[in-house]
Design an enzyme around this catalytic site. Structure first.
Site, mmCIF file in Angstrom:
data_model
loop_
_atom_site.group_PDB
_atom_site.id
_atom_site.type_symbol
_atom_site.label_atom_id
_atom_site.label_comp_id
_atom_site.label_asym_id
_atom_site.label_seq_id
_atom_site.Cartn_x
_atom_site.Cartn_y
_atom_site.Cartn_z
ATOM 1 C CG ASP A 107 -2.154 0.865 1.049
ATOM 2 O OD1 ASP A 107 -2.346 1.425 -0.046
ATOM 3 O OD2 ASP A 107 -2.908 1.017 2.025
ATOM 4 C CG ASN A 134 -7.853 -2.094 -5.169
ATOM 5 O OD1 ASN A 134 -6.939 -2.876 -4.906
ATOM 6 N ND2 ASN A 134 -8.136 -1.067 -4.368
HETATM 7 C C1 IPE Z 1 -5.528 -2.726 -0.185
HETATM 8 O O1 IPE Z 1 -5.120 -1.429 -0.457
HETATM 9 C C2 IPE Z 1 -5.573 -3.516 -1.441
HETATM 10 C C3 IPE Z 1 -4.278 -3.813 -2.030
HETATM 11 C C4 IPE Z 1 -3.125 -3.545 -1.515
HETATM 12 C C5 IPE Z 1 -4.331 -4.463 -3.311
HETATM 13 P P1 IPE Z 1 -6.184 -0.249 -0.628
HETATM 14 O O2 IPE Z 1 -5.409 1.003 -0.795
HETATM 15 O O3 IPE Z 1 -7.140 -0.582 -1.715
HETATM 16 O O4 IPE Z 1 -6.934 -0.313 0.757
HETATM 17 P P2 IPE Z 1 -7.891 0.733 1.480
HETATM 18 O O5 IPE Z 1 -8.931 1.133 0.487
HETATM 19 O O6 IPE Z 1 -7.049 1.900 1.873
HETATM 20 O O7 IPE Z 1 -8.414 -0.011 2.657
HETATM 21 C C1 IPE Z 2 -1.466 0.140 -3.421
HETATM 22 O O1 IPE Z 2 -1.253 1.516 -3.486
HETATM 23 C C2 IPE Z 2 -1.767 -0.455 -4.777
HETATM 24 C C3 IPE Z 2 -3.161 -0.899 -4.958
HETATM 25 C C4 IPE Z 2 -4.064 -0.924 -4.028
HETATM 26 C C5 IPE Z 2 -3.543 -1.350 -6.281
HETATM 27 P P1 IPE Z 2 -2.462 2.538 -3.510
HETATM 28 O O2 IPE Z 2 -2.833 2.801 -4.935
HETATM 29 O O3 IPE Z 2 -3.560 2.089 -2.655
HETATM 30 O O4 IPE Z 2 -1.769 3.827 -2.905
HETATM 31 P P2 IPE Z 2 -2.409 4.878 -1.903
HETATM 32 O O5 IPE Z 2 -2.990 4.116 -0.763
HETATM 33 O O6 IPE Z 2 -3.454 5.627 -2.670
HETATM 34 O O7 IPE Z 2 -1.263 5.729 -1.503
HETATM 35 MG MG MG Z 3 -4.048 2.373 -0.714
#
Ligand code: IPE
Ligand code: IPE
Ligand code: MG
Length: 234
Positions: free
Chosen positions: A15, A63
């Site tokens: 994340d 997602n």
């Molecule tokens: C969790 O990350 C899903 C993955 C790492 C693929 P998100 O960024 O989607 O999670 P939330 O929405 O902050 O809980």
């Molecule tokens: C994790 O990084 C990747 C996925 C969940 C696909 P994020 O895209 O959630 O990055 P933040 O949380 O917005 O920084």
């Molecule tokens: Mg995220």
């Protein structure tokens, strides 16, 4: 690093790609691109250490609700990265598996997944699992439906907790010993709900694109110092 204290299965909720990109004044997709480099670094470390399983949460069922442009960007990136990494998988004897709701992925992506996974099926050093279009609640529901469709009503009624393991997409894979989440978020975000019942958790503020070998080793050291009691008294 004490090899005896090495977990069998490490799972990572990657994340912080978007926030990393923003801090750099870049587009979100560039954060995901840099995140792929972190996956490569951790996987190389895992293979070097002889870790049996490394899994990553690459894309959740939730997602899909992101802007279409980002979703398409991530899927294209994943497709390219898989193709690009195949020689690396083979060189390091890494078996590659993709788990999740495959019905939601496009035909082209599904074909690529089958081809790359098939090409590494004989590899034995480290199994690298990518959870794609995955959610824990979806997994438990599909497992329940599969069990109901496979078993007689009597067998279904007699199911025990351990029997459900056989119907989850992770059947045959040991539960994660260690779950790492980057970027300072303290939640599970519908990841492996059933399989993490007794996992150790490690949270770090480091954003995923900056999580490389030193940070990974730090998490493994922290795990090595944990005392797993499984409800018993030691
Ligand atoms: C969790 O990350 C899903 C993955 C790492 C693929 P998100 O960024 O989607 O999670 P939330 O929405 O902050 O809980
Ligand atoms: C994790 O990084 C990747 C996925 C969940 C696909 P994020 O895209 O959630 O990055 P933040 O949380 O917005 O920084
Ligand atoms: Mg995220």
């Amino acid at each position: 690093m004490d090899k005896n204290r090495l977990p069998k299965h490490v799972s990572i909720i990657m994340d912080g790609n978007g926030r990393w990109a923003k801090l750099q004044g870049k587009e979100r997709v560039q954060g995901h691109m840099e995140g792929v480099e972190s996956v490569r670094a951790c996987l190389e470390t895992a293979a070097k250490l002889g870790l049996e399983y490394l899994s990553v949460y690459a894309f959740s069922e939730e997602n899909w609700n992101r802007p279409q442009e980002e979703v398409i960007g991530i899927m294209e990136l994943i497709m390219k990265a898989m193709e690009h990494e195949l020689p690396n998988f083979l060189e390091h004897n890494i078996r590659f598996i993709v788990l999740g709701n495959r019905a939601r992925l496009g035909e082209k992506l599904n074909q690529t997944i089958d081809r790359i996974c098939g090409a590494t099926a004989h590899c034995t050093r480290t199994t690298f699992i990518m959870f794609l279009s995955y959610s824990g609640k979806w997994d438990i529901l599909q497992a329940t439906k599969k069990a109901a469709a496979t078993l007689t009503p009597e067998q279904f009624q007699q199911m025990e907790i351990k029997d459900l393991d056989n119907y989850l997409v992770t059947a045959g894979i040991p539960d994660p010993d260690l779950v790492i989440r980057t970027s300072g978020e303290l939640r599970i975000s519908n990841y492996l709900l059933w399989q993490t019942a007794y996992s150790e958790f490690y949270f770090t503020d480091v954003l995923w694109p900056e999580f490389r070998e030193p940070q990974f080793m730090e998490a493994l050291e922290a795990y090595a110092a944990r005392d797993r009691r499984y409800g018993k008294v030691k």
